[in-house]
Design an enzyme around this catalytic site. Structure first.
Site, PDB file in Angstrom:
ATOM      1  N   TYR A 162      -2.640  -0.120  10.361  1.00 13.28           N
ATOM      2  CA  TYR A 162      -2.806  -0.659   9.001  1.00 13.28           C
ATOM      3  C   TYR A 162      -1.584  -0.307   8.147  1.00 13.28           C
ATOM      4  O   TYR A 162      -0.992  -1.181   7.494  1.00 13.28           O
ATOM      5  CB  TYR A 162      -4.088  -0.106   8.355  1.00 13.28           C
ATOM      6  CG  TYR A 162      -4.167  -0.380   6.871  1.00 13.28           C
ATOM      7  CD1 TYR A 162      -4.430  -1.660   6.396  1.00 13.28           C
ATOM      8  CD2 TYR A 162      -3.938   0.629   5.940  1.00 13.28           C
ATOM      9  CE1 TYR A 162      -4.469  -1.927   5.033  1.00 13.28           C
ATOM     10  CE2 TYR A 162      -3.988   0.375   4.581  1.00 13.28           C
ATOM     11  CZ  TYR A 162      -4.248  -0.904   4.128  1.00 13.28           C
ATOM     12  OH  TYR A 162      -4.285  -1.173   2.779  1.00 13.28           O
ATOM     13  N   SER A 187       0.836  -1.213   0.000  1.00 15.60           N
ATOM     14  CA  SER A 187       0.000   0.000   0.000  1.00 15.60           C
ATOM     15  C   SER A 187       0.861   1.250   0.000  1.00 15.60           C
ATOM     16  O   SER A 187       1.955   1.263   0.585  1.00 15.60           O
ATOM     17  CB  SER A 187      -0.884   0.035   1.240  1.00 15.60           C
ATOM     18  OG  SER A 187      -1.592   1.268   1.287  1.00 15.60           O
TER      19      SER A 187
HETATM   20  P1  NAD Z   1     -12.019  -5.523  -0.599  1.00 10.42           P
HETATM   21  O1  NAD Z   1     -12.594  -5.353   0.755  1.00 10.42           O
HETATM   22  O2  NAD Z   1     -12.919  -5.428  -1.775  1.00 10.42           O
HETATM   23  O3  NAD Z   1     -11.227  -6.893  -0.705  1.00 10.42           O
HETATM   24  C1  NAD Z   1     -10.768  -7.565   0.419  1.00 10.42           C
HETATM   25  C2  NAD Z   1     -10.824  -9.045   0.146  1.00 10.42           C
HETATM   26  O4  NAD Z   1     -10.212  -9.707   1.249  1.00 10.42           O
HETATM   27  C3  NAD Z   1     -12.244  -9.578   0.032  1.00 10.42           C
HETATM   28  O5  NAD Z   1     -12.277 -10.590  -0.962  1.00 10.42           O
HETATM   29  C4  NAD Z   1     -12.500 -10.193   1.412  1.00 10.42           C
HETATM   30  O6  NAD Z   1     -13.405 -11.279   1.358  1.00 10.42           O
HETATM   31  C5  NAD Z   1     -11.106 -10.681   1.745  1.00 10.42           C
HETATM   32  N1  NAD Z   1     -10.876 -10.826   3.181  1.00 10.42           N
HETATM   33  C6  NAD Z   1     -11.081  -9.916   4.161  1.00 10.42           C
HETATM   34  N2  NAD Z   1     -10.779 -10.447   5.355  1.00 10.42           N
HETATM   35  C7  NAD Z   1     -10.364 -11.716   5.108  1.00 10.42           C
HETATM   36  C8  NAD Z   1      -9.937 -12.785   5.938  1.00 10.42           C
HETATM   37  N3  NAD Z   1      -9.863 -12.659   7.267  1.00 10.42           N
HETATM   38  N4  NAD Z   1      -9.599 -13.952   5.359  1.00 10.42           N
HETATM   39  C9  NAD Z   1      -9.684 -14.109   4.018  1.00 10.42           C
HETATM   40  N5  NAD Z   1     -10.084 -13.138   3.180  1.00 10.42           N
HETATM   41  C10 NAD Z   1     -10.428 -11.961   3.728  1.00 10.42           C
HETATM   42  O7  NAD Z   1     -10.892  -4.400  -0.679  1.00 10.42           O
HETATM   43  P2  NAD Z   1      -9.712  -4.141  -1.727  1.00 10.42           P
HETATM   44  O8  NAD Z   1      -9.562  -2.679  -1.784  1.00 10.42           O
HETATM   45  O9  NAD Z   1      -9.883  -4.914  -2.981  1.00 10.42           O
HETATM   46  O10 NAD Z   1      -8.458  -4.690  -0.893  1.00 10.42           O
HETATM   47  C11 NAD Z   1      -7.612  -5.722  -1.347  1.00 10.42           C
HETATM   48  C12 NAD Z   1      -6.215  -5.499  -0.822  1.00 10.42           C
HETATM   49  O11 NAD Z   1      -5.703  -4.266  -1.336  1.00 10.42           O
HETATM   50  C13 NAD Z   1      -6.118  -5.383   0.701  1.00 10.42           C
HETATM   51  O12 NAD Z   1      -4.944  -6.044   1.145  1.00 10.42           O
HETATM   52  C14 NAD Z   1      -5.979  -3.881   0.931  1.00 10.42           C
HETATM   53  O13 NAD Z   1      -5.333  -3.588   2.135  1.00 10.42           O
HETATM   54  C15 NAD Z   1      -5.155  -3.517  -0.293  1.00 10.42           C
HETATM   55  N6  NAD Z   1      -5.156  -2.100  -0.670  1.00 10.42           N
HETATM   56  C16 NAD Z   1      -6.318  -1.506  -1.093  1.00 10.42           C
HETATM   57  C17 NAD Z   1      -6.270  -0.158  -1.464  1.00 10.42           C
HETATM   58  C18 NAD Z   1      -7.485   0.564  -1.958  1.00 10.42           C
HETATM   59  O14 NAD Z   1      -7.413   1.811  -2.135  1.00 10.42           O
HETATM   60  N7  NAD Z   1      -8.614  -0.091  -2.238  1.00 10.42           N
HETATM   61  C19 NAD Z   1      -5.066   0.561  -1.405  1.00 10.42           C
HETATM   62  C20 NAD Z   1      -3.930  -0.093  -0.970  1.00 10.42           C
HETATM   63  C21 NAD Z   1      -3.966  -1.421  -0.609  1.00 10.42           C
END
Ligand code: NAD
Length: 260
Positions: free
Chosen positions: A166, A152
């Site tokens: 986080y 991130s």
């Molecule tokens: P999202 O909430 O759509 O996706 C999260 C996924 O993780 C979902 O499929 C959920 O079912 C799964 N998940 C959550 N808790 C879990 C657990 N305990 N065990 C197994 N699966 C679990 O959000 P996203 O934005 O697609 O996030 C995906 C990744 O990207 C994450 O690691 C997040 O930290 C990272 N990220 C997102 C952003 C952003 O701006 N959206 C920026 C930087 C990093």
């Protein structure tokens, strides 16, 4: 150059929605065998499976439930994946999330454990249990295998208000990958990070429209990224043909965002 991804066995954690699902779609389109994962079997998992079946062969796609905050479920997930596909070529540690917000003075053990388990322990333990299979596959093919984790921009910038743990958990991940490079390059396993900026997913559901506009203003492109815009970077790191000599790197995919 991405042709070598056809037939590859790819485990993508946290992939029933958002970035993970977009990655899964791209890999399925490229002919890979893909397992998606979320905490439990539910409507989101069903809907993700139907979206994937629409772009690839349903025999090469599986949903494997596991709550990756728990070490025993990380092990079960890897074993179930190998049982289904007979080995592993690519691991994508994408499961994670904010896990709530708390100012420093209010952080307690439960909050700390939850955020670290979700983002750090999950990737650590899934990788740990995957190593023997990635090593075996690299040995058998004579090519590298690949671990890619979702980092991130927060890892570099400290995160938004209340999101310090986080951000630190993602910085932990950025750092520990470099240690794994030292230990496992001899086994032809590569470790790289895709580090998103602000991507339009439910991750930002707690933000007001006003705050979203302010964040968009800090991005050179003037908008949030789309999950589909991130997916090709994972394919690049997964493909031996594209990145067989690249390891220990962090690729920022953030539209020119300097500080969220
Ligand atoms: P999202 O909430 O759509 O996706 C999260 C996924 O993780 C979902 O499929 C959920 O079912 C799964 N998940 C959550 N808790 C879990 C657990 N305990 N065990 C197994 N699966 C679990 O959000 P996203 O934005 O697609 O996030 C995906 C990744 O990207 C994450 O690691 C997040 O930290 C990272 N990220 C997102 C952003 C952003 O701006 N959206 C920026 C930087 C990093």
């Amino acid at each position: 150059m991405f042709a070598d991804l056809a037939g590859k066995r790819v485990l993508i954690t946290g992939s029933t929605a958002g970035i993970g699902l977009a990655i899964a779609k791209l890999f399925v389109t490229m002919g890979a065998k893909v397992a998606i994962n979320g905490r439990s079997a539910n409507a989101a998992a069903e809907s993700a499976l139907s979206e994937l079946a629409a772009v690839g062969s349903k025999y090469d796609i599986v949903f494997l439930p596991a709550d990756l905050t728990k070490t025993d479920e990380c092990e079960k997930l890897v074993n179930a994946f190998v049982e289904k596909f007979g080995g592993m070529d690519v691991l994508i540690n994408n499961a994670g999330g904010l896990g709530g917000r708390s100012s420093l003075e209010n952080i307690d053990d439960d909050f700390y454990d939850h955020v670290m388990d979700l983002n750090a322990r999950s990737a650590l333990m899934v990788t740990r249990f995957s190593i023997p299979f990635l090593r075996e596959s690299a040995k058998a093919s004579g090519k590298t295998t690949s671990v890619i984790s979702t980092g991130s921009i927060a890892a570099r910038e400290g995160g938004g208000l209340g999101a310090g743990i986080y951000a630190a958990s993602k910085a932990w991940l950025h750092n520990v990958h470099r240690n794994w490079v030292k230990e496992y390059t001899k086994d032809n396993i590569r470790f790289n990070i895709v580090s998103p900026g602000t991507i339009d997913t439910v991750f930002h559901a707690d933000k007001s429209d006003e705050l979203k506009d302010k964040i968009a203003g800090s991005i050179a492109f003037g908008r949030f990224g789309e999950s589909a815009e991130l997916a090709p970077s994972y394919a690049f790191f997964a493909s031996h043909a594209c990145s067989g000599y690249i390891t220990g790197q962090i690729l920022d995919v953030n539209g020119g965002q300097m500080c969220p």
